[in-house]
Design a protein around this motif. Structure first.
Motif, PDB file in Angstrom:
ATOM      1  N   LEU A 208      12.342 -21.834   3.362  1.00 44.38           N
ATOM      2  CA  LEU A 208      11.055 -21.156   3.784  1.00 44.38           C
ATOM      3  C   LEU A 208      10.764 -20.903   5.322  1.00 44.38           C
ATOM      4  N   ALA A 209      11.160 -22.132   5.587  1.00 45.15           N
ATOM      5  CA  ALA A 209      10.913 -22.384   7.343  1.00 45.15           C
ATOM      6  C   ALA A 209      11.855 -21.207   8.007  1.00 45.15           C
ATOM      7  N   ARG A 210      12.911 -20.689   7.387  1.00 40.99           N
ATOM      8  CA  ARG A 210      13.757 -20.023   8.022  1.00 40.99           C
ATOM      9  C   ARG A 210      13.885 -18.400   7.600  1.00 40.99           C
ATOM     10  N   ALA A 211      12.635 -18.100   6.671  1.00 43.86           N
ATOM     11  CA  ALA A 211      12.747 -16.843   6.025  1.00 43.86           C
ATOM     12  C   ALA A 211      12.298 -15.702   6.832  1.00 43.86           C
ATOM     13  N   CYS A 212      12.968 -14.646   6.503  1.00 44.80           N
ATOM     14  CA  CYS A 212      12.555 -13.350   7.056  1.00 44.80           C
ATOM     15  C   CYS A 212      11.602 -12.613   6.197  1.00 44.80           C
ATOM     16  N   GLY A 213      10.411 -12.303   6.787  1.00 48.08           N
ATOM     17  CA  GLY A 213       9.396 -11.427   6.224  1.00 48.08           C
ATOM     18  C   GLY A 213       8.308 -12.253   5.493  1.00 48.08           C
ATOM     19  N   LEU A 214       8.472 -13.553   5.597  1.00 46.97           N
ATOM     20  CA  LEU A 214       7.153 -14.396   4.870  1.00 46.97           C
ATOM     21  C   LEU A 214       5.973 -14.019   5.375  1.00 46.97           C
ATOM     22  N   GLY A 215       5.010 -13.595   4.381  1.00 43.65           N
ATOM     23  CA  GLY A 215       3.782 -13.125   4.614  1.00 43.65           C
ATOM     24  C   GLY A 215       3.463 -11.746   4.962  1.00 43.65           C
ATOM     25  N   GLU A 216       4.809 -10.823   5.022  1.00 45.23           N
ATOM     26  CA  GLU A 216       4.764  -9.489   5.356  1.00 45.23           C
ATOM     27  C   GLU A 216       4.723  -8.486   4.383  1.00 45.23           C
ATOM     28  N   THR A 222      14.200  -3.185  -7.808  1.00 43.41           N
ATOM     29  CA  THR A 222      14.912  -3.835  -9.138  1.00 43.41           C
ATOM     30  C   THR A 222      16.131  -3.245  -9.635  1.00 43.41           C
ATOM     31  N   GLY A 223      16.002  -1.849  -9.272  1.00 43.80           N
ATOM     32  CA  GLY A 223      17.056  -1.144 -10.023  1.00 43.80           C
ATOM     33  C   GLY A 223      16.502  -0.300 -11.107  1.00 43.80           C
ATOM     34  N   THR A 224      15.162  -0.878 -11.627  1.00 42.52           N
ATOM     35  CA  THR A 224      14.572  -0.037 -12.817  1.00 42.52           C
ATOM     36  C   THR A 224      12.996   0.245 -12.371  1.00 42.52           C
ATOM     37  N   MET A 225      12.786  -0.419 -11.393  1.00 45.66           N
ATOM     38  CA  MET A 225      11.308  -0.137 -10.789  1.00 45.66           C
ATOM     39  C   MET A 225      11.102  -0.682  -9.324  1.00 45.66           C
ATOM     40  N   THR A 226      10.319  -0.276  -8.474  1.00 45.47           N
ATOM     41  CA  THR A 226       9.801  -0.828  -7.115  1.00 45.47           C
ATOM     42  C   THR A 226       8.435  -1.330  -7.042  1.00 45.47           C
ATOM     43  N   LEU A 227       8.572  -2.930  -6.764  1.00 43.70           N
ATOM     44  CA  LEU A 227       7.375  -3.562  -6.601  1.00 43.70           C
ATOM     45  C   LEU A 227       7.108  -3.696  -5.117  1.00 43.70           C
ATOM     46  N   GLU A 228       5.683  -3.505  -4.858  1.00 39.59           N
ATOM     47  CA  GLU A 228       5.340  -3.584  -3.635  1.00 39.59           C
ATOM     48  C   GLU A 228       4.290  -4.535  -3.649  1.00 39.59           C
ATOM     49  N   GLY A 229       3.902  -5.241  -2.147  1.00 41.45           N
ATOM     50  CA  GLY A 229       2.841  -6.172  -2.175  1.00 41.45           C
ATOM     51  C   GLY A 229       3.095  -7.140  -0.645  1.00 41.45           C
ATOM     52  N   ILE A 230       2.921  -8.207  -0.563  1.00 42.95           N
ATOM     53  CA  ILE A 230       3.134  -9.235   0.454  1.00 42.95           C
ATOM     54  C   ILE A 230       4.292 -10.297  -0.122  1.00 42.95           C
ATOM     55  N   PHE A 231       5.161 -10.672   0.801  1.00 43.72           N
ATOM     56  CA  PHE A 231       5.892 -11.622   0.436  1.00 43.72           C
ATOM     57  C   PHE A 231       5.220 -12.883   0.551  1.00 43.72           C
ATOM     58  N   ASP A 232       4.732 -13.534  -0.778  1.00 43.06           N
ATOM     59  CA  ASP A 232       4.079 -14.748  -0.473  1.00 43.06           C
ATOM     60  C   ASP A 232       4.889 -15.964  -0.295  1.00 43.06           C
ATOM     61  N   THR A 233       5.922 -16.190  -1.084  1.00 36.09           N
ATOM     62  CA  THR A 233       6.566 -17.423  -1.176  1.00 36.09           C
ATOM     63  C   THR A 233       7.843 -17.207  -1.922  1.00 36.09           C
ATOM     64  N   ILE A 234       8.493 -18.305  -2.265  1.00 33.31           N
ATOM     65  CA  ILE A 234       9.595 -18.525  -3.371  1.00 33.31           C
ATOM     66  C   ILE A 234       9.092 -19.467  -4.086  1.00 33.31           C
ATOM     67  N   ASP A 235       9.241 -19.460  -5.398  1.00 32.14           N
ATOM     68  CA  ASP A 235       8.796 -20.467  -6.452  1.00 32.14           C
ATOM     69  C   ASP A 235       9.979 -21.494  -6.708  1.00 32.14           C
ATOM     70  N   ASP A 236       9.714 -22.452  -7.561  1.00 32.90           N
ATOM     71  CA  ASP A 236      10.575 -23.633  -7.814  1.00 32.90           C
ATOM     72  C   ASP A 236      11.938 -23.252  -8.614  1.00 32.90           C
TER      73      ASP A 236
END
Length: 268
Positions: A208-216, A222-236
């Motif tokens: 996460l310290a090196r992630a592109c687009g975090l917070g953007e 996904t191939g079946t749909m497109t989801l839009e929003g803010i890149f919040d984090t990655i989970d565990d």
């Protein structure tokens, strides 16, 4: 100079199969695992002719680029194996920084800046420099995990979903062999931190310290749909968490990611 493992990889007991030319280092690794190879072992070439990228796109490394796959035979579940890609991204980024030291000093403010793009790419200046692909297959009671890492050393493909770039175009004049040696050592370090998935919390923090687009703004196809929003984090588990306009936080396990102004393209 030929391909050679770095000193840390040698000390850790890694083996190496280097090819002047091959179809796919991932295929070479999987076939050796099926034949009983226990790993850990690297498969590497600077001339790959039939590699596979995400969604089965052609992943061809013209002569001089680096195609490398590492085979690890592990006692882990497939869901845990999926998180090893984040360790691979960190290892590649560390190796790139090491081989770019001369260029960084020479170029100063124009030096390459590397960032990690979910799930498994490395970018330089917003352009794709590295693609990382994972394959896994049961062998006996263990899991053969192959991590394929393709780096644009001397040339970059055109017409890709994310514009691509090569190290040569960035002013980093190094060979595939030099990068591989650094990568093999960095892999030992970050695989040790990952620790069969037990250390993913630390890998996640470093990633996460090196992630592109975090917070953007982000769009994920996904191939079946497109989801839009803010890149919040990655989970565990390594899923990308999207915060939608209505405040929901939705996990995404796989997809093509577009950031910022490109998000509207991805959503089209």
């Amino acid at each position: 100079m030929g391909f050679a493992l770095g000193p840390r990889a040698l000390s850790a007991g890694y083996k190496l199969a280097a090819f002047e030319r091959t179809g796919s280092t991932n295929t070479d690794a999987i076939e050796r695992a099926r034949a009983g190879e226990p790993g850990p072992m690297w498969f590497v070439t600077s001339d790959q002719t039939a590699g596979r990228g995400r969604r089965q796109r052609a992943w061809i490394a013209p002569k001089g680029n680096l195609a490398a796959s590492v085979l690890e035979v592990l006692d882990i579940a497939p869901a845990v194996a999926a998180t090893i890609g984040f360790a691979a991204g960190l290892a590649e980024e560390a190796a790139l920084k090491k081989v770019s030291l001369e260029a960084a000093l020479r170029l100063g403010p124009d030096r390459p800046r590397y960032a990690l793009k979910w799930p498994n790419d490395v970018l330089a200046g917003g352009k794709k420099l590295v693609g990382i692909g994972l394959e896994a297959e049961a062998v006996g009671d263990r899991l053969a995990v192959v991590v394929g890492i393709g780096t644009n050393v001397v040339a970059a493909p055109e017409g890709t979903p994310t514009p691509a770039v090569s190290l040569a175009a960035l002013g980093v004049q190094i060979s595939a062999e030099e990068l591989f040696s650094a990568l093999s050592d960095a892999w030992v370090e970050f695989l040790g931190i990952w620790d069969n998935g037990r250390g993913f919390a630390e890998i996640r923090k470093l990633w996460l310290a090196r992630a592109c687009g975090l917070g953007e703004r982000v769009a994920i196809n996904t191939g079946t749909m497109t989801l839009e929003g803010i890149f919040d984090t990655i989970d565990d588990t390594g899923c990308l968490i999207v915060r939608t306009a209505d405040g929901r936080r939705l996990p995404v396990a796989a997809g093509e990611v577009f950031f910022g102004s490109a998000a509207s393209v991805g959503a089209a």
